[in-house]
Design a protein around this motif. Structure first.
Motif, PDB file in Angstrom:
ATOM      1  N   ARG A   1      10.372   7.296   2.728  1.00 37.27           N
ATOM      2  CA  ARG A   1      10.460   5.862   3.023  1.00 37.27           C
ATOM      3  C   ARG A   1       9.076   5.231   3.094  1.00 37.27           C
ATOM      4  NH1 ARG A   1      13.487   4.076   8.319  1.00 37.27           N
ATOM      5  NH2 ARG A   1      11.573   4.846   9.225  1.00 37.27           N
ATOM      6  N   LEU A   2       8.109   5.951   3.665  1.00 42.43           N
ATOM      7  CA  LEU A   2       6.735   5.437   3.744  1.00 42.43           C
ATOM      8  C   LEU A   2       6.152   5.238   2.346  1.00 42.43           C
ATOM      9  CD1 LEU A   2       4.348   4.652   5.562  1.00 42.43           C
ATOM     10  CD2 LEU A   2       3.619   7.046   5.455  1.00 42.43           C
ATOM     11  N   ILE A   3       6.404   6.187   1.454  1.00 46.14           N
ATOM     12  CA  ILE A   3       5.913   6.065   0.072  1.00 46.14           C
ATOM     13  C   ILE A   3       6.566   4.869  -0.611  1.00 46.14           C
ATOM     14  CG2 ILE A   3       5.930   7.176  -2.206  1.00 46.14           C
ATOM     15  CD1 ILE A   3       5.586   9.870  -0.658  1.00 46.14           C
ATOM     16  N   ARG A   4       7.888   4.714  -0.429  1.00 45.20           N
ATOM     17  CA  ARG A   4       8.596   3.573  -1.028  1.00 45.20           C
ATOM     18  C   ARG A   4       8.060   2.250  -0.470  1.00 45.20           C
ATOM     19  NH1 ARG A   4      13.591   4.106   0.983  1.00 45.20           N
ATOM     20  NH2 ARG A   4      13.296   2.397   2.426  1.00 45.20           N
ATOM     21  N   ASN A   5       7.867   2.203   0.852  1.00 45.27           N
ATOM     22  CA  ASN A   5       7.359   0.977   1.468  1.00 45.27           C
ATOM     23  C   ASN A   5       5.932   0.680   1.025  1.00 45.27           C
ATOM     24  OD1 ASN A   5       9.726   0.437   2.810  1.00 45.27           O
ATOM     25  ND2 ASN A   5       9.096   1.435   4.693  1.00 45.27           N
ATOM     26  N   THR A   6       5.116   1.717   0.858  1.00 44.02           N
ATOM     27  CA  THR A   6       3.748   1.504   0.373  1.00 44.02           C
ATOM     28  C   THR A   6       3.776   0.928  -1.037  1.00 44.02           C
ATOM     29  OG1 THR A   6       2.943   3.311   1.757  1.00 44.02           O
ATOM     30  CG2 THR A   6       1.515   2.606  -0.044  1.00 44.02           C
ATOM     31  N   GLY A   7       4.686   1.417  -1.859  1.00 45.03           N
ATOM     32  CA  GLY A   7       4.839   0.860  -3.210  1.00 45.03           C
ATOM     33  C   GLY A   7       5.250  -0.600  -3.170  1.00 45.03           C
ATOM     34  N   LEU A   8       6.187  -0.925  -2.274  1.00 46.17           N
ATOM     35  CA  LEU A   8       6.604  -2.328  -2.129  1.00 46.17           C
ATOM     36  C   LEU A   8       5.461  -3.197  -1.615  1.00 46.17           C
ATOM     37  CD1 LEU A   8      10.151  -1.787  -0.610  1.00 46.17           C
ATOM     38  CD2 LEU A   8       9.614  -2.598  -2.911  1.00 46.17           C
ATOM     39  N   LEU A   9       4.687  -2.658  -0.679  1.00 40.97           N
ATOM     40  CA  LEU A   9       3.520  -3.396  -0.185  1.00 40.97           C
ATOM     41  C   LEU A   9       2.494  -3.601  -1.290  1.00 40.97           C
ATOM     42  CD1 LEU A   9       3.076  -1.713   3.310  1.00 40.97           C
ATOM     43  CD2 LEU A   9       3.658  -4.108   2.888  1.00 40.97           C
ATOM     44  N   ALA A  10       2.331  -2.597  -2.150  1.00 43.49           N
ATOM     45  CA  ALA A  10       1.385  -2.722  -3.263  1.00 43.49           C
ATOM     46  C   ALA A  10       1.831  -3.813  -4.234  1.00 43.49           C
ATOM     47  CB  ALA A  10       1.235  -1.380  -3.988  1.00 43.49           C
ATOM     48  N   VAL A  11       3.138  -3.864  -4.508  1.00 47.50           N
ATOM     49  CA  VAL A  11       3.664  -4.926  -5.384  1.00 47.50           C
ATOM     50  C   VAL A  11       3.443  -6.289  -4.738  1.00 47.50           C
ATOM     51  CG1 VAL A  11       5.778  -5.892  -6.382  1.00 47.50           C
ATOM     52  CG2 VAL A  11       5.329  -3.449  -6.561  1.00 47.50           C
ATOM     53  N   ALA A  12       3.748  -6.396  -3.452  1.00 49.06           N
ATOM     54  CA  ALA A  12       3.527  -7.659  -2.747  1.00 49.06           C
ATOM     55  C   ALA A  12       2.036  -8.012  -2.749  1.00 49.06           C
ATOM     56  CB  ALA A  12       4.048  -7.567  -1.317  1.00 49.06           C
ATOM     57  N   GLY A  13       1.179  -7.004  -2.567  1.00 50.85           N
ATOM     58  CA  GLY A  13      -0.268  -7.234  -2.601  1.00 50.85           C
ATOM     59  C   GLY A  13      -0.724  -7.756  -3.951  1.00 50.85           C
ATOM     60  N   MET A  14      -0.163  -7.202  -5.022  1.00 53.19           N
ATOM     61  CA  MET A  14      -0.514  -7.697  -6.360  1.00 53.19           C
ATOM     62  C   MET A  14      -0.059  -9.144  -6.532  1.00 53.19           C
ATOM     63  SD  MET A  14      -0.037  -4.491  -8.972  1.00 53.19           S
ATOM     64  CE  MET A  14       1.507  -3.871  -8.343  1.00 53.19           C
ATOM     65  N   LEU A  15       1.138  -9.465  -6.011  1.00 50.13           N
ATOM     66  CA  LEU A  15       1.609 -10.854  -6.068  1.00 50.13           C
ATOM     67  C   LEU A  15       0.663 -11.790  -5.324  1.00 50.13           C
ATOM     68  CD1 LEU A  15       5.446 -10.425  -5.464  1.00 50.13           C
ATOM     69  CD2 LEU A  15       4.339 -11.177  -7.566  1.00 50.13           C
ATOM     70  N   VAL A  16       0.191 -11.339  -4.175  1.00 49.58           N
ATOM     71  CA  VAL A  16      -0.752 -12.144  -3.387  1.00 49.58           C
ATOM     72  C   VAL A  16      -2.032 -12.367  -4.178  1.00 49.58           C
ATOM     73  CG1 VAL A  16      -2.237 -12.114  -1.344  1.00 49.58           C
ATOM     74  CG2 VAL A  16       0.169 -11.518  -1.138  1.00 49.58           C
ATOM     75  N   LEU A  17      -2.559 -11.310  -4.780  1.00 47.83           N
ATOM     76  CA  LEU A  17      -3.809 -11.440  -5.529  1.00 47.83           C
ATOM     77  C   LEU A  17      -3.642 -12.346  -6.745  1.00 47.83           C
ATOM     78  CD1 LEU A  17      -5.125  -7.772  -5.319  1.00 47.83           C
ATOM     79  CD2 LEU A  17      -5.826  -9.745  -3.959  1.00 47.83           C
ATOM     80  N   ILE A  18      -2.505 -12.244  -7.409  1.00 50.44           N
ATOM     81  CA  ILE A  18      -2.243 -13.125  -8.561  1.00 50.44           C
ATOM     82  C   ILE A  18      -2.097 -14.567  -8.089  1.00 50.44           C
ATOM     83  CG2 ILE A  18      -0.538 -13.689 -10.339  1.00 50.44           C
ATOM     84  CD1 ILE A  18      -0.089 -10.605 -10.586  1.00 50.44           C
ATOM     85  N   THR A  19      -1.362 -14.770  -7.001  1.00 46.24           N
ATOM     86  CA  THR A  19      -1.198 -16.111  -6.439  1.00 46.24           C
ATOM     87  C   THR A  19      -2.554 -16.695  -6.065  1.00 46.24           C
ATOM     88  OG1 THR A  19       0.950 -15.499  -5.544  1.00 46.24           O
ATOM     89  CG2 THR A  19      -0.093 -17.426  -4.590  1.00 46.24           C
ATOM     90  N   GLN A  20      -3.381 -15.882  -5.480  1.00 38.75           N
ATOM     91  CA  GLN A  20      -4.720 -16.308  -5.070  1.00 38.75           C
ATOM     92  C   GLN A  20      -5.563 -16.689  -6.284  1.00 38.75           C
ATOM     93  OE1 GLN A  20      -6.463 -14.160  -1.665  1.00 38.75           O
ATOM     94  NE2 GLN A  20      -7.994 -13.495  -3.122  1.00 38.75           N
ATOM     95  N   LYS A  21      -5.440 -15.930  -7.364  1.00 37.80           N
ATOM     96  CA  LYS A  21      -6.203 -16.215  -8.591  1.00 37.80           C
ATOM     97  C   LYS A  21      -5.705 -17.504  -9.236  1.00 37.80           C
ATOM     98  CE  LYS A  21      -8.722 -15.571 -12.260  1.00 37.80           C
ATOM     99  NZ  LYS A  21     -10.080 -16.036 -12.252  1.00 37.80           N
TER     100      LYS A  21
END
Length: 154
Positions: free
Chosen positions: A7-27
């Motif tokens: 579950r931690l690995i799955r959640n980290t993957g989801l956080l990474a996807v959300a993080g990429m969305l944040v970085l794209i939104t920021q750009k």
């Protein structure tokens, strides 16, 4: 009292996807370079992962993982923490408003999945919401007042 690694690995993957969305939104929204904010986003995801581990270690606690993230962020950013200078240097490059977009989307999805439970609460949800909003307002005001007094700003 063990950590659920899959579950931690799955959640980290989801956080990474959300993080990429944040970085794209920021750009896109602010024109901020993505590569400058990557270390800060990795730190934010790491703090969120630590909070998820803490939540797994204390399963009977009613304190949510979001609360642990808040406390950890507070502790890492305190001026007396030797890590705070680097923590703030990197995380300051991640725009707070860019984070709120996916956060609010995920919150909306999670509430949408529980709409039948909310209907069962009827008028009580309004009363609970008002109490929560008022409590949070005064708690934030008290924290702000305390910090400003400690800093000598008021």
């Amino acid at each position: 009292m063990t950590v659920n690694i899959p579950r931690l690995i799955r959640n980290t993957g989801l956080l990474a996807v959300a993080g990429m969305l944040v970085l794209i939104t920021q750009k896109v929204g602010l024109g901020m370079p993505i590569l400058d904010a990557v270390p800060g986003m990795i730190i934010i995801i790491g703090v969120a992962d630590i909070a998820l581990v803490i939540r797994d270690l204390f399963p009977k606690s009613i304190f949510p993982a979001f609360g642990w993230v808040t406390i950890l962020g507070f502790l890492f950013s305190m001026p007396y923490n030797p890590l705070s200078v680097k923590f703030m240097e990197y995380t300051d490059k991640v725009n707070f408003m860019a984070i709120t977009t996916p956060l609010l989307a995920f919150a909306g999805l999670s509430v949408g999945n529980k709409i039948d439970e909310l209907k069962k609460m009827s008028w009580k949800i309004i009363l609970i919401s008002i109490i929560v909003f008022i409590t949070i307002f005064f708690a934030c005001a008290l924290i702000a007042e305390t910090v400003l007094r400690l800093r000598g700003d008021i």
